[in-house]
Design a protein around this motif. Structure first.
Motif, PDB file in Angstrom:
ATOM      1  N   ALA A   1       0.855  -1.185   0.000  1.00 20.26           N
ATOM      2  CA  ALA A   1       0.000   0.000   0.000  1.00 20.26           C
ATOM      3  C   ALA A   1       0.889   1.232   0.000  1.00 20.26           C
ATOM      4  O   ALA A   1       1.993   1.232   0.553  1.00 20.26           O
ATOM      5  N   ASP A   2       0.396   2.285  -0.631  1.00 19.42           N
ATOM      6  CA  ASP A   2       1.107   3.566  -0.603  1.00 19.42           C
ATOM      7  C   ASP A   2       1.037   4.138   0.804  1.00 19.42           C
ATOM      8  O   ASP A   2      -0.052   4.327   1.354  1.00 19.42           O
ATOM      9  N   THR A   3       2.201   4.398   1.381  1.00 17.45           N
ATOM     10  CA  THR A   3       2.238   4.887   2.760  1.00 17.45           C
ATOM     11  C   THR A   3       2.445   6.391   2.851  1.00 17.45           C
ATOM     12  O   THR A   3       1.903   7.036   3.738  1.00 17.45           O
ATOM     13  N   GLN A   4       3.251   6.956   1.928  1.00 17.47           N
ATOM     14  CA  GLN A   4       3.501   8.385   1.997  1.00 17.47           C
ATOM     15  C   GLN A   4       4.035   8.881   0.663  1.00 17.47           C
ATOM     16  O   GLN A   4       4.454   8.095  -0.184  1.00 17.47           O
ATOM     17  N   VAL A   5       4.007  10.185   0.481  1.00 20.52           N
ATOM     18  CA  VAL A   5       4.519  10.828  -0.730  1.00 20.52           C
ATOM     19  C   VAL A   5       5.777  11.611  -0.366  1.00 20.52           C
ATOM     20  O   VAL A   5       5.765  12.397   0.582  1.00 20.52           O
ATOM     21  N   GLU A   6       6.868  11.369  -1.100  1.00 23.06           N
ATOM     22  CA  GLU A   6       8.091  12.152  -0.927  1.00 23.06           C
ATOM     23  C   GLU A   6       8.269  13.038  -2.153  1.00 23.06           C
ATOM     24  O   GLU A   6       8.114  12.584  -3.287  1.00 23.06           O
ATOM     25  N   HIS A   7       8.616  14.287  -1.908  1.00 31.14           N
ATOM     26  CA  HIS A   7       8.682  15.278  -2.971  1.00 31.14           C
ATOM     27  C   HIS A   7      10.124  15.506  -3.406  1.00 31.14           C
ATOM     28  O   HIS A   7      11.053  15.564  -2.590  1.00 31.14           O
ATOM     29  N   ASP A   8      10.299  15.656  -4.725  1.00 33.53           N
ATOM     30  CA  ASP A   8      11.589  16.020  -5.330  1.00 33.53           C
ATOM     31  C   ASP A   8      12.716  15.096  -4.886  1.00 33.53           C
ATOM     32  O   ASP A   8      13.809  15.541  -4.500  1.00 33.53           O
ATOM     33  N   VAL A   9      12.461  13.798  -4.932  1.00 33.40           N
ATOM     34  CA  VAL A   9      13.522  12.843  -4.603  1.00 33.40           C
ATOM     35  C   VAL A   9      14.311  12.535  -5.868  1.00 33.40           C
ATOM     36  O   VAL A   9      13.805  12.625  -6.989  1.00 33.40           O
ATOM     37  N   LEU A  10      15.575  12.181  -5.686  1.00 33.41           N
ATOM     38  CA  LEU A  10      16.473  11.888  -6.799  1.00 33.41           C
ATOM     39  C   LEU A  10      16.480  10.378  -7.037  1.00 33.41           C
ATOM     40  O   LEU A  10      16.701   9.595  -6.107  1.00 33.41           O
ATOM     41  N   LEU A  11      16.242   9.978  -8.284  1.00 34.92           N
ATOM     42  CA  LEU A  11      16.138   8.560  -8.627  1.00 34.92           C
ATOM     43  C   LEU A  11      17.233   8.169  -9.605  1.00 34.92           C
ATOM     44  O   LEU A  11      17.578   8.926 -10.527  1.00 34.92           O
ATOM     45  N   VAL A  12      17.788   6.965  -9.403  1.00 41.63           N
ATOM     46  CA  VAL A  12      18.691   6.348 -10.383  1.00 41.63           C
ATOM     47  C   VAL A  12      18.224   4.918 -10.605  1.00 41.63           C
ATOM     48  O   VAL A  12      17.673   4.289  -9.698  1.00 41.63           O
ATOM     49  N   PRO A  13      18.422   4.370 -11.786  1.00 44.20           N
ATOM     50  CA  PRO A  13      17.995   2.990 -12.043  1.00 44.20           C
ATOM     51  C   PRO A  13      18.743   2.009 -11.141  1.00 44.20           C
ATOM     52  O   PRO A  13      19.921   2.195 -10.819  1.00 44.20           O
ATOM     53  N   GLN A  14      18.042   0.965 -10.760  1.00 46.45           N
ATOM     54  CA  GLN A  14      18.684  -0.062  -9.935  1.00 46.45           C
ATOM     55  C   GLN A  14      19.899  -0.648 -10.631  1.00 46.45           C
ATOM     56  O   GLN A  14      20.921  -0.939 -10.007  1.00 46.45           O
TER      57      GLN A  14
END
Length: 416
Positions: A320-333
């Motif tokens: 389940a979706d627990t929370q929203v984080e804003h402007d996070v930095l993502l890189v591929p696994q």
């Protein structure tokens, strides 16, 4: 010292000339071979190594919690007899779907039928006693009504009228007692009929019936369990979440202006095969307290179960979706490498060379990692041929899309 003969001098001279010719021929042969061998041309200079890159981007993400769940029937009923007797038949197929009120077992009804007949006879007897009491009461009324004016006229003794009135009162009491006896007899008859009906052991709910735990021919009592029936449409899935996750779900429910039980927060179920279940679920139970030993609270979710595919005892993963984080930095696994416990990514420097960067990772999101430190937004991250790269190596980057990681579930979030 003896002089050397001319013949010996000539022989020595011939030997010297032979050895000289052999050495000269060998040298000539080597030069000839060397002259025939072709020379290798020098190889071309190596260019920059081609690599695929993607840009480390910032975006808002829904973090998803995932927990192990155990399935159970929405309602579970143990089928126990309500009378004692010998089991004479089993009238259902084990593992089949049964309906509410369906007969599952039969207990020998003969003793209970006899009790019904006896109770019916007692009702008839009580009715006869009532009729006799009412007749006596009627006679007493006649006597009192007849003798009252006679006693007033002193035609009969007053004591005789008093005796007749006493008899009238006794007959009225007898009628009341007879009526009570009829009611008691009727109640006994009804009880006997109920017990006779209990010889047909019925299912109290609709659901799937389990295996019989008692064989035909055994003596059973009200303490015996004959089988179990579970309602599995819908089916419950029990799981435990941490205190922090519970508070995150409560906060998410409050954003919708509701509490956790009434928020209809969508839940996703992943089966043991890794397949996503087609139907979303919702929370239907939250335990009254947190487990102080584990720091977790028990929750139950309900999922539709058409066709009764899901069964009690199965395992699955609830997310389940627990929370929203804003402007996070993502890189591929696929871009993250671990070297002696340190996570690293290979980036392309402004000079077009490989630069290895140590990063700090947060949670997983889809096919990416959330980067919490060590990397700047917009950095070109290399996503292929990582084993062939090293610091400072010139590369020729081109944009590409990282392949999907099939082992991860969609919107999964796990701590590191």
């Amino acid at each position: 010292m003896s002089p050397v003969s001319p013949r010996g001098v000539r022989r020595a001279h011939r030997d010297f000339l032979s050895r000289s010719l052999i050495v000269t021929a060998s040298a000539a042969s080597m030069l000839a071979v060397a002259g025939c061998a072709p020379s290798k041309p020098a190889g071309p200079a190596m260019g920059p190594f081609p690599v695929t890159v993607t840009e480390a981007k910032q975006q808002n993400v829904n973090l998803t919690g995932e927990w192990v769940g155990v399935m159970d029937g929405y309602t579970n009923a143990q089928i126990q007899p309500q009378v004692t007797g010998y089991l004479i038949s089993q009238d259902y197929k084990e593992g089949s779907v049964v309906s509410k009120g369906q007969i599952l077992f039969h207990i020998d009804p003969r003793p209970f039928q006899a009790a019904v007949d006896q109770a019916a006879a007692q009702v008839d007897q009580a009715k006869g006693q009532l009729a006799e009491a009412e007749a006596q009461l009627g006679l007493a009324h006649i006597n009192v009504n007849r003798d009252t004016p006679l006693a007033e006229a002193r035609a009969i003794a007053q004591s005789q009228l008093d005796t007749e009135k006493q008899t009238l009162a006794q007959d009225e009491a007898s009628v009341i007692a007879a009526k009570a006896s009829i009611e008691a007899a009727n109640a006994a008859l009804e009880t006997a009929k109920i017990n006779l009906g209990f010889t047909q052991v019925r299912s109290l709910i609709s659901g799937i019936a389990g295996a019989a735990t008692t064989q035909v021919g055994n003596l059973v009592s009200t303490q015996s369990t004959l089988t179990s029936v579970s309602t599995v449409e819908p089916i419950k899935v029990f799981f435990s979440i941490s205190d922090a996750e519970y508070l995150a779900l409560v906060a998410k429910a409050k954003q919708k202006g509701s509490d956790l039980l009434n928020s209809n927060l969508p839940l996703t179920l992943s089966l043991a095969s890794g397949q996503k279940y087609d139907h979303p679920g919702k929370i239907v139970f939250v335990d009254r307290q947190m487990n102080q030993q584990t720091g977790a609270i028990r929750i139950a979710a309900a999922f539709p179960n058409p066709g009764n595919v899901l069964r009690p005892g199965q395992f699955g993963r609830i997310s389940a979706d627990t929370q929203v984080e804003h402007d996070v930095l993502l890189v591929p696994q696929i871009a993250v490498q671990e070297m002696q416990g340190i996570e690293q990514v290979y980036t392309v420097s402004p000079q077009g060379t490989v630069h290895v960067v140590n990063v700090t990772l947060g949670s997983q999101y889809d096919n990416s990692w959330i980067v919490t430190g060590g990397l700047e937004p917009g950095t070109k991250v290399i996503i292929d041929n990582l084993q062939k790269l090293k610091e400072g190596m010139p590369v020729s980057p081109h944009e590409g899309t990282p392949p999907a990681v099939t082992s991860m579930t969609t919107s999964q979030a796990t701590g590191r």
